[in-house]
Design an enzyme around this catalytic site. Structure first.
Site, PDB file in Angstrom:
ATOM      1  N   PHE A  93      71.875  76.089  66.372  1.00  0.00           N
ATOM      2  CA  PHE A  93      72.737  75.609  64.978  1.00  0.00           C
ATOM      3  C   PHE A  93      73.969  76.327  65.038  1.00  0.00           C
ATOM      4  O   PHE A  93      74.229  77.051  65.489  1.00  0.00           O
ATOM      5  CB  PHE A  93      72.330  75.674  63.138  1.00  0.00           C
ATOM      6  CG  PHE A  93      71.962  77.408  63.498  1.00  0.00           C
ATOM      7  CD1 PHE A  93      72.720  78.290  62.691  1.00  0.00           C
ATOM      8  CD2 PHE A  93      71.094  77.379  64.162  1.00  0.00           C
ATOM      9  CE1 PHE A  93      72.359  79.586  62.815  1.00  0.00           C
ATOM     10  CE2 PHE A  93      70.122  79.283  63.355  1.00  0.00           C
ATOM     11  CZ  PHE A  93      71.120  79.755  63.157  1.00  0.00           C
ATOM     12  N   CYS A  94      75.169  75.663  64.420  1.00  0.00           N
ATOM     13  CA  CYS A  94      76.359  76.558  64.333  1.00  0.00           C
ATOM     14  C   CYS A  94      77.044  76.186  63.113  1.00  0.00           C
ATOM     15  O   CYS A  94      75.795  76.225  61.886  1.00  0.00           O
ATOM     16  CB  CYS A  94      77.453  76.072  65.232  1.00  0.00           C
ATOM     17  SG  CYS A  94      77.703  74.240  64.995  1.00  0.00           S
ATOM     18  N   TRP A  95      78.482  76.417  62.362  1.00  0.00           N
ATOM     19  CA  TRP A  95      78.483  76.787  60.757  1.00  0.00           C
ATOM     20  C   TRP A  95      78.264  75.980  59.983  1.00  0.00           C
ATOM     21  O   TRP A  95      77.526  75.683  59.125  1.00  0.00           O
ATOM     22  CB  TRP A  95      79.737  77.372  61.035  1.00  0.00           C
ATOM     23  CG  TRP A  95      80.498  77.088  59.772  1.00  0.00           C
ATOM     24  CD1 TRP A  95      81.556  76.187  59.900  1.00  0.00           C
ATOM     25  CD2 TRP A  95      79.744  77.497  58.780  1.00  0.00           C
ATOM     26  NE1 TRP A  95      82.018  76.546  58.311  1.00  0.00           N
ATOM     27  CE2 TRP A  95      81.111  77.227  57.328  1.00  0.00           C
ATOM     28  CE3 TRP A  95      79.452  78.697  58.511  1.00  0.00           C
ATOM     29  CZ2 TRP A  95      80.460  77.403  56.367  1.00  0.00           C
ATOM     30  CZ3 TRP A  95      78.870  79.257  56.799  1.00  0.00           C
ATOM     31  CH2 TRP A  95      80.122  78.409  56.356  1.00  0.00           C
ATOM     32  N   TYR A 122      74.463  76.293  59.855  1.00  0.00           N
ATOM     33  CA  TYR A 122      74.591  77.203  59.124  1.00  0.00           C
ATOM     34  C   TYR A 122      74.798  76.862  57.606  1.00  0.00           C
ATOM     35  O   TYR A 122      74.094  77.355  56.709  1.00  0.00           O
ATOM     36  CB  TYR A 122      74.874  78.599  59.330  1.00  0.00           C
ATOM     37  CG  TYR A 122      74.388  79.783  58.327  1.00  0.00           C
ATOM     38  CD1 TYR A 122      73.072  80.639  58.684  1.00  0.00           C
ATOM     39  CD2 TYR A 122      75.292  80.180  57.604  1.00  0.00           C
ATOM     40  CE1 TYR A 122      73.020  81.305  57.629  1.00  0.00           C
ATOM     41  CE2 TYR A 122      75.156  80.856  56.459  1.00  0.00           C
ATOM     42  CZ  TYR A 122      74.460  82.058  57.055  1.00  0.00           C
ATOM     43  OH  TYR A 122      73.890  82.307  55.376  1.00  0.00           O
TER      44      TYR A 122
END
Length: 348
Positions: A93-95, A122
């Site tokens: 996952f990233c932002w 996130y």
């Protein structure tokens, strides 16, 4: 081809098999807040992320993507090697589930390493956490440990948690001891991290018949406790721990180890100095500077912490108050276990 996965789908998967969260954001983003237990294998470090971001805003998207690909391509061997060491299922996952996690999952797939991508990143996880807190149905019988500073409440809770008792260690989740000196030697968590740890712990506990927690105020450092916890505390059984002053001083010194953090202690004391009678405040400061920590703590208890506790303690009219009197903390812990046993709450 990689597969997107939602938070709810991921949690169902976690009930059946091992799933490791991997945060591919930069180290500073990861330190700020992440999914508890996740690993950090960043696509870009902080400087690289700043560089790509600057190109994105000052030039255009295409140039930013090209520079990003150039940076990431040099990292591929180490990136793949790091993922190869992780067993079981993986989810990146990233932002917000954008290019970084998509690139990571695509590259891993090309190398024969399956990884899910968290849909919404996130940001989606944070939204899920706040939703859980807003609609939390958690109302077990609550045993609230209170007592003067230094009575070993946190120590006892952590010992009980190690033994399998249902405990909410709120100070542990906040990484703060809940006083003006509470962040000494620690890096307090922010609200996002606290909320995530709280939700994960409550879901781990399920529906216990009772839970133990400390008699915290509405705030622990900069952390604000959710309303449902405060309501549980109000309805709970209050257990007041009483120990001799000498034992309390010893507990505080063991916990804070002020001889290793003298300047931090002095800086914290400066924030409350004006609230203490001037001659006493002067003596406390001198004791701290000269390494007379035992004397300094005794004076702080007598002239600052104990009077504040007496003022804030509000158990008048409550019929659910029990008192534990002991000579030392381990004896108090033993009495607490007996109290739970007598209430019918046996450790299973």
């Amino acid at each position: 081809m990689f597969q997107d996965i939602t938070i709810d789908e991921a949690r169902k998967l976690m009930e059946k098999k091992q799933l490791t969260w991997v945060d591919v954001r930069s180290p500073s983003e990861y330190r700020n807040a992440t999914i508890p237990g996740s690993l950090n294998i960043p696509v870009f470090d902080d400087e690289e992320r700043a560089e790509v971001g600057t190109i994105y805003t000052q030039v255009d998207t295409h140039a930013a993507k090209e520079r990003g690909l150039e940076i990431f391509s040099k990292k591929l061997p180490n990136f793949i090697r790091a993922f190869s060491k992780i067993g079981g299922e993986k989810a990146v996952f990233c932002w917000r589930g954008g290019m970084r996690s998509k690139t990571a999952a695509t590259v891993l797939d090309l190398m024969g390493i399956h990884a899910y991508r968290l849909q919404g990143g996130y940001r989606a996880y944070r939204k899920w956490v706040t939703g859980q807190i807003e609609h939390m149905d958690f109302q077990p019988e609550t045993y609230v440990l209170g007592g003067y500073t230094g009575t070993g409440k946190t120590y006892m809770l952590r010992k009980l948690e190690e033994e399998g008792y249902p405990v909410l260690d709120l100070e542990g989740m906040a990484n703060h001891r809940g006083s003006i000196f509470g962040d000494i030697g620690l890096k307090p968590h922010n609200q996002k991290t606290f909320d995530a740890l709280l939700v994960e712990r409550i879901l781990q506990l399920g529906r216990p018949p009772y839970v133990l927690m400390e008699a915290e105020s509405k705030r622990i450092g900069k952390i604000v406790l959710p309303e449902f916890l405060l309501e549980n505390k109000e309805r709970g059984v209050n257990i007041i721990i009483e120990l001799p002053v000498a034992e309390r001083v010893r507990n505080i010194l063991d916990d804070y180890r002020p001889w290793e953090k003298q300047e931090e202690c002095l800086a914290a004391f400066a924030r409350i100095k004006e609230r203490i009678h001037t001659p006493v405040a002067k003596q406390i400061e001198e004791d701290l500077r000269r390494g007379r920590y035992n004397e300094a703590v005794k004076l702080l208890l007598e002239y600052y912490y104990d009077p504040r506790y007496d003022h804030s303690l509000d158990i008048s009219g409550k019929d659910r108050v029990k008192t534990i009197r002991a000579e030392h903390t381990d004896e108090a812990l033993k009495q607490l276990k007996e109290m739970l046993k007598e209430a019918g709450f046996l450790l299973r």
